[in-house]
Write an enzyme that holds these catalytic residues in place. Structure first.
Site: not given
Length: 495
Positions: A91, A244
């Site tokens: 990105d 996560d």
């Protein structure tokens, strides 16, 4: 006056009780970890008859100092080539794009299946990149490495077989997580203290939770997911800063099992500047609070054993300890003056204050961490252990203002952007920060100056305690002044 004294003592006592609760949890995890280390280690499982299709995802955002070495390390991973797929989820908006494109083209020419995946926008940040990558791969297992990691060539060969241990009710191992190593632990005092704290998580907390059958967490990198586990748990989500931890809890509440391998290390670079460390700490502490806000209700509504729900509660609320530390710290200075004015009823509070260090971090917890780390290298804890422990406690307390703010923002649901942690390509004591600094924001902001003022504030507490001969708070104020002084010093130095 009496009412004020009661309020001060009451709030101070509540902070100590909260810290004591977290300390008891740490002590119990230490006991469980010791039991796990004392048992015969699980032998390396046999290699599977057919290696599963595996995708290695490398999420990047402006990582020009480390992107090339990461790709080189992952290209060297040993695995059947026809079953391996590398995805560079890039990105970036800087020179990283060109560096990655050249590396990918080079390895594609050598026959490696590797793709340079670019998105039109950065929606969802890291979680969005991981989710986007899944739509462009057929991998059954998904390994993830952040930009600062350098996995060893045998990483996949050692970890993948653990997905195929006997499971009578079908495959329920959703994640295999490995321990983080440290590439630049000796670079500075800042990196040494970070390594000291992270080792406690990887040498004691994770093994302890696994030994007790409690919820673990994927650490964002250095581990492998089963794709069906990700999909069954609802996929990656960007509604917290710790995607996560969020997915870990959703998966385990769905019945998936996590495995942790302390014997396998994934080396990584530690943040070497204060702005990098603060951005990482903000993301971890605020994200944990957001995840607690999101999942605590589901944890207590689940059919998990009571002990697992209790451990999960302390796990999710672990970052809230900084709020208690900050409140206790601010209250401790006026308590010195109130006690000196003859308030005998405060004497019990001062006796409790002398137990503060034990409430904050039991020595056995960190000593066991140092012992297990030394055992890996066939040594024993060095003479500098006590000094490192004291400095680590002080430094953690010095971050309490910064982290408490992050926790409170997370608990009230305030949204904020995902700010990546800058990586500078540092190894051990090699390299220099000059020419490699990457800013995440203004370091000398109002919060930094407040940290400097708090250094002076706790210095006043030290002087007042000595002058008034009230020594109950002296150890606490010494740690607080040292910790806030270190944080303020590094903030100014790195600015």
């Amino acid at each position: 006056m009496l009412v004020l004294q009661v309020v001060l003592v009451g709030l101070f006592g509540l902070c100590l009780l909260l810290l004591a609760g977290f300390s008891l949890t740490q002590w119990q995890l230490t006991r469980l970890a010791r039991r796990a280390y004392a048992t015969t280690p699980t032998p390396q499982p046999p290699t599977p008859a057919e290696w599963p299709r595996l995708t290695v995802q490398l999420p990047l955002y402006n990582e020009q100092f480390v992107a090339e070495r990461l790709i080189e390390a992952c290209a060297a991973l040993r695995y059947p080539p026809h079953r391996l797929h590398l995805q560079v989820l890039d990105d970036s908006t800087d020179a990283t794009v060109g560096l990655v494109a050249a590396q990918v083209a080079r390895y594609q020419a050598q026959g490696l299946r590797i793709d340079h995946v670019r998105r039109p926008d950065r929606v969802g940040y890291k979680a969005g990149a991981l989710a986007h990558g899944l739509t462009q791969t057929d991998g059954e297992l998904i390994a993830i490495f952040d930009a600062d990691f350098l996995p060893e060539p045998d990483f996949l060969e050692r970890v993948v077989p653990h997905f195929f241990l006997d499971e009578p009710d079908g495959p329920r191992t959703g994640v295999v997580q490995t321990r983080w190593g440290h590439l630049n632990e000796e670079f500075s005092l800042l990196t040494t203290l970070q390594a000291f704290g992270l080792n406690a998580h990887f040498f004691v907390e994770q093994p302890g939770r696994q030994a007790g059958g409690h919820f673990l967490n994927f650490n964002g990198t250095g581990g492998i997911w089963r794709r069906t586990c990700i999909e069954d748990a609802g996929g990656w989500s960007a509604d917290t800063l710790t995607e996560d931890l969020d997915l870990s809890y959703r998966a385990q509440l769905r019945g998936w099992q996590f495995r942790y391998l302390p014997q396998v290390a994934a080396p990584a670079e530690l943040p070497a500047t204060m702005d990098a460390l603060k951005s990482q700490q903000f993301r971890w502490t605020k994200g944990a609070a957001e995840t607690a806000r999101k999942h605590l209700g589901a944890v207590w509504r689940s059919r998990q054993p009571l002990s697992t729900r209790l451990y999960a509660t302390f796990h999710l609320l672990n970052s809230s300890v900084f709020v208690a530390i900050l409140l206790m710290a601010v209250l401790s200075v006026p308590l010195v003056f109130v006690r000196a004015l003859g308030a005998e009823e405060l004497r019990p509070a001062f006796r409790l204050a002398s137990l503060f260090l034990l409430a904050l971090a039991p020595l056995v917890f960190y000593f066991h961490t140092a012992w297990q780390q030394a055992a890996r290298y066939r040594t024993s804890p060095g003479p500098g252990f006590v000094g490192q422990l004291v400095l680590f406690l002080a430094f953690s307390m010095g971050l309490s203002l910064h982290n408490a703010r992050a926790v409170l923002l997370g608990l009230v649901g305030r949204r904020s952007a995902f700010i990546r942690t800058p990586k500078l390509g540092l190894l051990h004591r090699q390299g220099a920060l000059q020419g490699r600094h990457y800013r995440t924001g203004r370091l000398l902001n109002g919060l930094t100056w407040l940290e400097g003022l708090l250094t002076v504030y706790f210095g006043v507490g030290i002087a007042a305690g000595i002058y008034l001969r009230e020594f109950g708070m002296l150890p606490t104020h010494l740690l607080l002044a040292t910790g806030y002084g270190l944080v303020f010093y590094y903030s100014v130095r790195h600015a």
